[in-house]
Motif scaffolding. Structure first.
Motif: not given
Lengths: 424, 424
Positions: A11, A44-45, A48-49
């Protein structure tokens, strides 16, 4: 020059602007007269990606290849952070976990660090560079395969680097201001702790506090590395995690209670109608252990004399729930129990504080507060410095607030702050 | 078992479906009785996206960190391909360039392969695995730094692996059906060649044909590795690139001309009014060489006797245009030329064929065809098996078609096919 290890999570590295802000903070630390070694998570993500991509090609991807895939995330962020530091006129070198000498066992997806051989890091520091290391990853000792440490593993990377390099402190930069007496989203009056012992932090992390990864606190405690948990969004001091007193002897004035943790990630399985005979419980927990499920709390009811049967309940991560039920169904005939119940509507509340060792009134105050708030207790477990209870999940927030208030933890000025949209 | 090396580019690995299709093709080859080693590029536009990220944090990122960043792209695709192969019931192991033993020099961004030590690859093959290798990357021999080979480098990775492993063939899978006598988007009647010599392929690649990376053809020629260029979208045979005759002696029947290549990527700089004295041209081209610019064609006008001045024109990649002009401006006073002209509206057409060695009529037919099509020629250069000319860029397509027809290369049945939206 003294060495500081810093860790920045996803983050704090969400986009180019965030990465530039992190680079400025690293540069300030370097210019302030410290060697700086930085462990970074994926942006960031990203993780998950990448997991989504894996799901797209294979429902059950082989763990070795999943580790190979996921480690690309930190590779991207470490190179970008190094570039941003260069752009500020300093030089930086990024290293993968393998290059940085993070040696692990061979368990893909949740490897444990067994050694750190930081030759390339110290070489780069001697050449005047800032060093950026990919968190969350290492290389297995025997097979030289790329491994990952599991979610939150970058905290552990940072602490392990700090230990191997003899760093002055390991700064964990996150999106909250430090360790709080409770989750400020549930208890707005929660206070930031300026100092907490590693022992208490360990209990909080094990009880659902997400601010530090459990294994990183274990590692810091074992190697006696002070951790400074702080926000990457403000220059404010955060929370020092250390078993040593601070420069002004802060630990001496430590309160009885460090904080209240809560956890909604667990479920409860009840094995109903277990014959009350020697070895039955052992069979049950053996089956669960073979399925590699970590159980947390266990309660065995007093046996009903007339039937010779008893119930055994235990809690486990919800993510392991299905596997746990399957493992038990497979041994139902053999053990001879009547049935299974699965309950994922539970919440766990834990009160943690080293001071409860010498304050016998703590549990009385604790249970009084819960009773007054109308919270029914389903399971209890304790350690020397922790009391945990399981309640209905919908009562958990109210229970946390009641206990927080009962132990005088509420701040008077409501100073607790989490950054909008980023609190966790 | 004989070894086949396969290369899949980014357009063959654009998404999960493409990756699964590639995995099926790899599995078929494995089940057909070959050991398979695969070199993969980054998925679709990943490399461009990573470059955009780098631009976001630093206008001039350090080459070491740019290589660290870009190599994440192949790491992602290789892991996904390995997963997709597992899902088909085979086992696969992915390896980074470094793990695969691709040893390079230390020039970040355009490293050259200097050795391949494929110990881990052969070990994995012996254990029965399909091997997936990250293309485009390696590790430098002396500094152990991660390097990249430059755009299109995965072709070279594949050929280098084929050479090191003694592979039967190196199959380059792409989004066109093979090597054509001209770009089918410009010449719809272009024909697919079933066979072409490495020497001719080298000239085509150097003259603007993008189907194979120039360096990979050089490598294949040096190590005598046959390349099979074919489409990953159809099972059809493509084009064999080899200096040896095929099983039915195809090379013996080789036509005089292999094909027509075109190139719109170059610009022309004219140095106007150069004093016609010994050493002036040397000064000019020394300055260009120091700026690390590869020049292609050079023309020097006949000196005008009355003025003692001459013009020198040369072509260079458009991407080097600005640097080339700056390098020359810096030496204008020293050399004493009158001025510089920059022209990026040029196109280059090249006719390639080993048969022109023994067919003296080729150049006559060539220039006649261009004249008949009204195409004015600005520069000419030749090799033993190639004639290249520079024309206005807007005349280039027409010139390519005229030459293609003049040498009888047009197919009778218009069979040439490129796949919609993917031709290049």
């Amino acid at each position: 020059m003294p060495i500081v290890v810093q860790k920045y999570g996803g983050s704090s590295l969400a986009d180019a602007e965030s990465i530039k802000r992190v680079a400025r903070r690293i540069a300030e630390t370097r210019k302030g007269g410290h060697e700086v070694v930085v462990a970074v998570s994926a942006m960031g993500d990203t993780t998950d990606e990448l997991l989504d991509l894996a799901q797209g090609v294979s429902p059950l991807p082989p763990p070795r290849e999943l580790d190979m895939l996921l480690t690309a995330g930190e590779r991207i962020s470490m190179a970008l952070v190094a570039m941003a530091i260069h752009d500020l006129g300093l030089t930086a070198r990024s290293f993968t976990g393998s290059q940085a000498g993070v040696i692990t066992d061979g368990v893909h997806g949740r490897a444990k660090i067994i050694d750190v051989t930081p030759g390339r890091i110290t070489g780069a520091l001697e050449d005047g560079h800032v060093v950026i290391v990919a968190g969350f990853q290492g290389v297995s000792q025997t097979t030289k395969e790329i491994t990952t440490l599991g979610r939150g593993g970058t905290d552990t990377t940072a602490v392990a680097l700090a230990a191997a390099l003899g760093a002055e402190v390991c700064e964990i930069y996150t999106d909250v201001d430090g360790v709080f007496t409770a989750d400020p989203r549930i208890v707005p009056a929660a206070r930031k702790l300026s100092r907490i012992s590693a022992e208490e932090m360990l209990e909080l992390a094990a009880s659902g506090s997400k601010v530090l990864h459990l294994r990183s606190v274990e590692y810091a405690r074992r190697y006696d590395i002070p951790i400074h948990v702080r926000s990457s969004f403000t220059p404010k001091e955060g929370t020092i995690v250390s078993d040593h007193p601070g420069p002004e002897g802060e630990a001496v004035e430590a309160p009885i209670i460090a904080g209240v943790a809560h956890d909604l990630s667990e479920a409860k399985i009840t094995v109903v109608g277990v014959p009350d005979q020697t070895g039955k419980a052992a069979q049950i927990f053996h089956a669960v252990a073979v399925a590699e499920i970590n159980i947390d709390m266990i309660v065995q009811n007093v046996s009903a004399t007339e039937t010779g049967l008893t119930d055994i309940s235990f809690t486990l991560p919800k993510t392991d729930g299905q596997r746990g039920m399957q493992a038990l169904q497979a041994i139902q005939a053999q053990v001879g129990f009547a049935g299974l119940q699965y309950d994922d509507q539970i919440g766990k509340l834990s009160l943690v504080g080293a001071g409860m060792r010498s304050n016998p009134g703590v549990s009385a105050t604790f249970f009084r507060a819960l009773a007054d708030a109308g919270v029914n207790i389903e399971m209890i477990s304790t350690s020397e410095i922790r009391i945990s209870v399981v309640t209905r999940s919908e009562l958990l927030d109210e229970a946390v607030r009641a206990v927080h208030t009962a132990f005088g933890l509420d701040s008077e000025d409501g100073e607790a702050v989490v950054h909008a949209g980023t609190g966790r």
